[in-house]
Design a protein around this motif. Sequence first.
Motif, PDB file in Angstrom:
ATOM      1  N   SER A   1       0.736  -1.199  -0.049  1.00  0.00           N
ATOM      2  CA  SER A   1      -0.086   0.103   0.028  1.00  0.00           C
ATOM      3  C   SER A   1       1.019   1.240   0.092  1.00  0.00           C
ATOM      4  CB  SER A   1      -0.932  -0.127   1.246  1.00  0.00           C
ATOM      5  OG  SER A   1      -0.279  -0.385   2.461  1.00  0.00           O
ATOM      6  N   SER A   2       1.617   1.519  -0.970  1.00  0.00           N
ATOM      7  CA  SER A   2       2.362   2.589  -1.083  1.00  0.00           C
ATOM      8  C   SER A   2       2.315   3.696  -2.244  1.00  0.00           C
ATOM      9  CB  SER A   2       4.035   1.809  -1.427  1.00  0.00           C
ATOM     10  OG  SER A   2       4.062   1.197  -2.579  1.00  0.00           O
ATOM     11  N   GLY A   3       0.970   3.411  -2.838  1.00  0.00           N
ATOM     12  CA  GLY A   3       0.653   4.380  -3.850  1.00  0.00           C
ATOM     13  C   GLY A   3      -0.600   3.930  -4.553  1.00  0.00           C
ATOM     14  N   LYS A   4      -0.911   5.008  -5.759  1.00  0.00           N
ATOM     15  CA  LYS A   4      -2.322   4.664  -6.340  1.00  0.00           C
ATOM     16  C   LYS A   4      -1.967   3.500  -7.233  1.00  0.00           C
ATOM     17  CE  LYS A   4      -4.821   8.157  -4.979  1.00  0.00           C
ATOM     18  NZ  LYS A   4      -5.735   7.831  -3.847  1.00  0.00           N
ATOM     19  N   LEU A   5      -2.858   2.462  -7.293  1.00  0.00           N
ATOM     20  CA  LEU A   5      -2.198   1.331  -8.278  1.00  0.00           C
ATOM     21  C   LEU A   5      -2.737   1.844  -9.420  1.00  0.00           C
ATOM     22  CD1 LEU A   5      -3.660  -1.674  -6.146  1.00  0.00           C
ATOM     23  CD2 LEU A   5      -1.210  -0.661  -5.917  1.00  0.00           C
ATOM     24  N   HIS A   6      -1.858   0.956 -10.530  1.00  0.00           N
ATOM     25  CA  HIS A   6      -1.839   1.486 -11.993  1.00  0.00           C
ATOM     26  C   HIS A   6      -2.185   0.212 -12.819  1.00  0.00           C
ATOM     27  CE1 HIS A   6       2.239   0.042 -11.996  1.00  0.00           C
ATOM     28  NE2 HIS A   6       2.555   0.981 -10.798  1.00  0.00           N
ATOM     29  N   LEU A   7      -1.899   0.362 -14.230  1.00  0.00           N
ATOM     30  CA  LEU A   7      -2.214  -0.493 -15.142  1.00  0.00           C
ATOM     31  C   LEU A   7      -1.160  -1.730 -14.904  1.00  0.00           C
ATOM     32  CD1 LEU A   7      -3.316   1.045 -18.520  1.00  0.00           C
ATOM     33  CD2 LEU A   7      -4.597  -0.528 -17.224  1.00  0.00           C
ATOM     34  N   GLY A   8       0.115  -1.281 -14.577  1.00  0.00           N
ATOM     35  CA  GLY A   8       1.015  -2.268 -14.509  1.00  0.00           C
ATOM     36  C   GLY A   8       0.799  -3.175 -13.426  1.00  0.00           C
ATOM     37  N   ASN A   9       0.485  -2.585 -12.252  1.00  0.00           N
ATOM     38  CA  ASN A   9       0.065  -3.408 -11.067  1.00  0.00           C
ATOM     39  C   ASN A   9      -0.986  -4.424 -11.357  1.00  0.00           C
ATOM     40  OD1 ASN A   9       0.232  -0.405  -9.351  1.00  0.00           O
ATOM     41  ND2 ASN A   9       2.088  -2.274  -9.173  1.00  0.00           N
ATOM     42  N   TYR A  10      -2.130  -4.025 -12.092  1.00  0.00           N
ATOM     43  CA  TYR A  10      -3.169  -4.728 -12.455  1.00  0.00           C
ATOM     44  C   TYR A  10      -2.870  -6.061 -13.615  1.00  0.00           C
ATOM     45  CZ  TYR A  10      -7.783  -6.297 -14.301  1.00  0.00           C
ATOM     46  OH  TYR A  10      -9.004  -7.005 -14.400  1.00  0.00           O
ATOM     47  N   PHE A  11      -2.231  -5.434 -14.678  1.00  0.00           N
ATOM     48  CA  PHE A  11      -1.833  -6.695 -15.644  1.00  0.00           C
ATOM     49  C   PHE A  11      -0.737  -7.675 -15.318  1.00  0.00           C
ATOM     50  CE2 PHE A  11      -4.624  -4.175 -18.493  1.00  0.00           C
ATOM     51  CZ  PHE A  11      -5.724  -4.905 -18.826  1.00  0.00           C
ATOM     52  N   GLY A  12       0.137  -6.896 -14.588  1.00  0.00           N
ATOM     53  CA  GLY A  12       1.269  -7.678 -13.734  1.00  0.00           C
ATOM     54  C   GLY A  12       1.065  -8.446 -12.593  1.00  0.00           C
ATOM     55  N   ALA A  13      -0.100  -8.225 -11.969  1.00  0.00           N
ATOM     56  CA  ALA A  13      -0.330  -8.835 -10.688  1.00  0.00           C
ATOM     57  C   ALA A  13      -1.834  -9.032 -10.242  1.00  0.00           C
ATOM     58  CB  ALA A  13       0.352  -8.063  -9.507  1.00  0.00           C
ATOM     59  N   MET A  14      -2.396  -7.924 -10.045  1.00  0.00           N
ATOM     60  CA  MET A  14      -3.855  -8.118  -9.644  1.00  0.00           C
ATOM     61  C   MET A  14      -4.835  -9.177 -10.159  1.00  0.00           C
ATOM     62  SD  MET A  14      -4.212  -4.020  -8.481  1.00  0.00           S
ATOM     63  CE  MET A  14      -5.743  -4.082  -7.259  1.00  0.00           C
ATOM     64  N   LYS A  15      -4.680  -8.795 -11.626  1.00  0.00           N
ATOM     65  CA  LYS A  15      -5.568  -9.450 -12.502  1.00  0.00           C
ATOM     66  C   LYS A  15      -5.703 -10.930 -12.171  1.00  0.00           C
ATOM     67  CE  LYS A  15      -7.081 -10.443 -17.491  1.00  0.00           C
ATOM     68  NZ  LYS A  15      -6.987 -11.717 -17.397  1.00  0.00           N
ATOM     69  N   GLN A  16      -4.342 -11.534 -12.122  1.00  0.00           N
ATOM     70  CA  GLN A  16      -4.221 -12.965 -11.772  1.00  0.00           C
ATOM     71  C   GLN A  16      -4.705 -13.150 -10.367  1.00  0.00           C
ATOM     72  OE1 GLN A  16      -0.493 -15.357 -12.451  1.00  0.00           O
ATOM     73  NE2 GLN A  16       0.539 -13.416 -11.680  1.00  0.00           N
ATOM     74  N   HIS A  17      -4.527 -12.241  -9.414  1.00  0.00           N
ATOM     75  CA  HIS A  17      -5.179 -12.646  -8.294  1.00  0.00           C
ATOM     76  C   HIS A  17      -6.572 -12.825  -8.149  1.00  0.00           C
ATOM     77  CE1 HIS A  17      -1.508 -10.097  -6.588  1.00  0.00           C
ATOM     78  NE2 HIS A  17      -0.969 -11.255  -7.097  1.00  0.00           N
ATOM     79  N   ILE A  18      -7.339 -11.989  -8.874  1.00  0.00           N
ATOM     80  CA  ILE A  18      -8.693 -11.970  -9.214  1.00  0.00           C
ATOM     81  C   ILE A  18      -9.126 -13.387  -9.789  1.00  0.00           C
ATOM     82  CG2 ILE A  18     -10.482 -10.732  -9.785  1.00  0.00           C
ATOM     83  CD1 ILE A  18      -8.873  -7.750  -9.245  1.00  0.00           C
TER      84      ILE A  18
END
Length: 324
Positions: A9-26
């Motif tokens: 939780s170190s800043g606003k999340l961006h497309l890199g975070n989404y496609f690099g990590a969060m999408k898989q998590h979801i």
Amino acid sequence: MRVLSGIQSSGKLHLGNYFGAMKQHIDDQHRHESFIFIANFHALTTVQDGPRLRDLTRDVALDYLALGLDPNKALLFRQSDVPEVTELAWILSTVTGMGLLERAHSYKDKVAKGIAASVGLFTYPILMAADILIYRSNLVPVGKDQVQHIEMTQDMAGYFNNTYGREVFVRPEAKLNEAAVVPGVDGQKMSKSYGNTVELFEDAKSARKKIMSIKTDSTPVDQPKDPSTDNVFALLKLIAPPEEVAEWDRRYRAPGMGYGDAKKRLAELFEAKFGPAREKRISLEKDPDYVEDVLKTNGRKAHAEAEKTMQAVREACGIVVSSD
Ligand code: ADP
Ligand code: TRP
């Protein structure tokens, strides 16, 4: 199969975070037993402002919930609701050699970017190993930059098991996704620290402005273009359906396409994908008790899991805690 991942939780999340990590998590919530946590202890290595860290921690929870993480399927919790990870990090630090940490690329990169070289930043991979090992995680979905940390975790699990002569820890494996490196608007890796992000929840107008500013080469409209080296195409590939990607590939390779057309379509696709999540986030924001309740309830479940591992760890190394 237990899958675990964390995001700072170190800043606003961006497309890199989404496609690099969060999408898989979801996506993983439908396939595996999923643990997703907000790494607020790790964020202390860069955010040293209490109210801001508190807000950013809540923001990550809102982002995941708005993007479709179902807290009844996946366990979404705060790292700090399981403070035993810091106990385990200490124990792991006593079986880990300095040399292992000295080889960490991420530490060197962060220091090169100007982040203070604190002891916490140096030992960051040990806390990350504790996060992974405490929940007996089998798979850890992360971006490419985190793979070395998973390899270090495997090493630390081995050091502990060898030192105490028992298999307390499970060996975790990294799980990489297709989008290893998402480019930012300037063509470098998209990252909060480069100021080149398109944030997932920024308003439509400002996201569009950023998308229209993505760096492209100066091939004129009447010349064919190479999609494989273009930043707009790299993002279209992530967000557009496959048939449409194939169509853009054809249009790039033929004369007559301007980068502006591709950017406009990317902005539309961005809005179609993240617009509804933005609305959902606004309504979740109005119900802070719900969000807090999710984190608390899931935190308790994660804590119970962690406690089982910690009993085996304390037993192996002879640490007595009077409440055990
Ligand atoms: P940032 O570089 O913006 O500080 P983090 O280091 O907090 O991002 O990354 C959080 C997660 O998102 C990690 O799993 C990381 O691999 C992934 N990630 C971040 N940026 C990108 C990117 N540009 N491409 C692919 N994955 C990324
Ligand atoms: N270091 C990760 C990042 O910067 C965040 C993280 C902390 C993490 N603990 C973890 C990721 C455990 C996976 C597993 O993105």
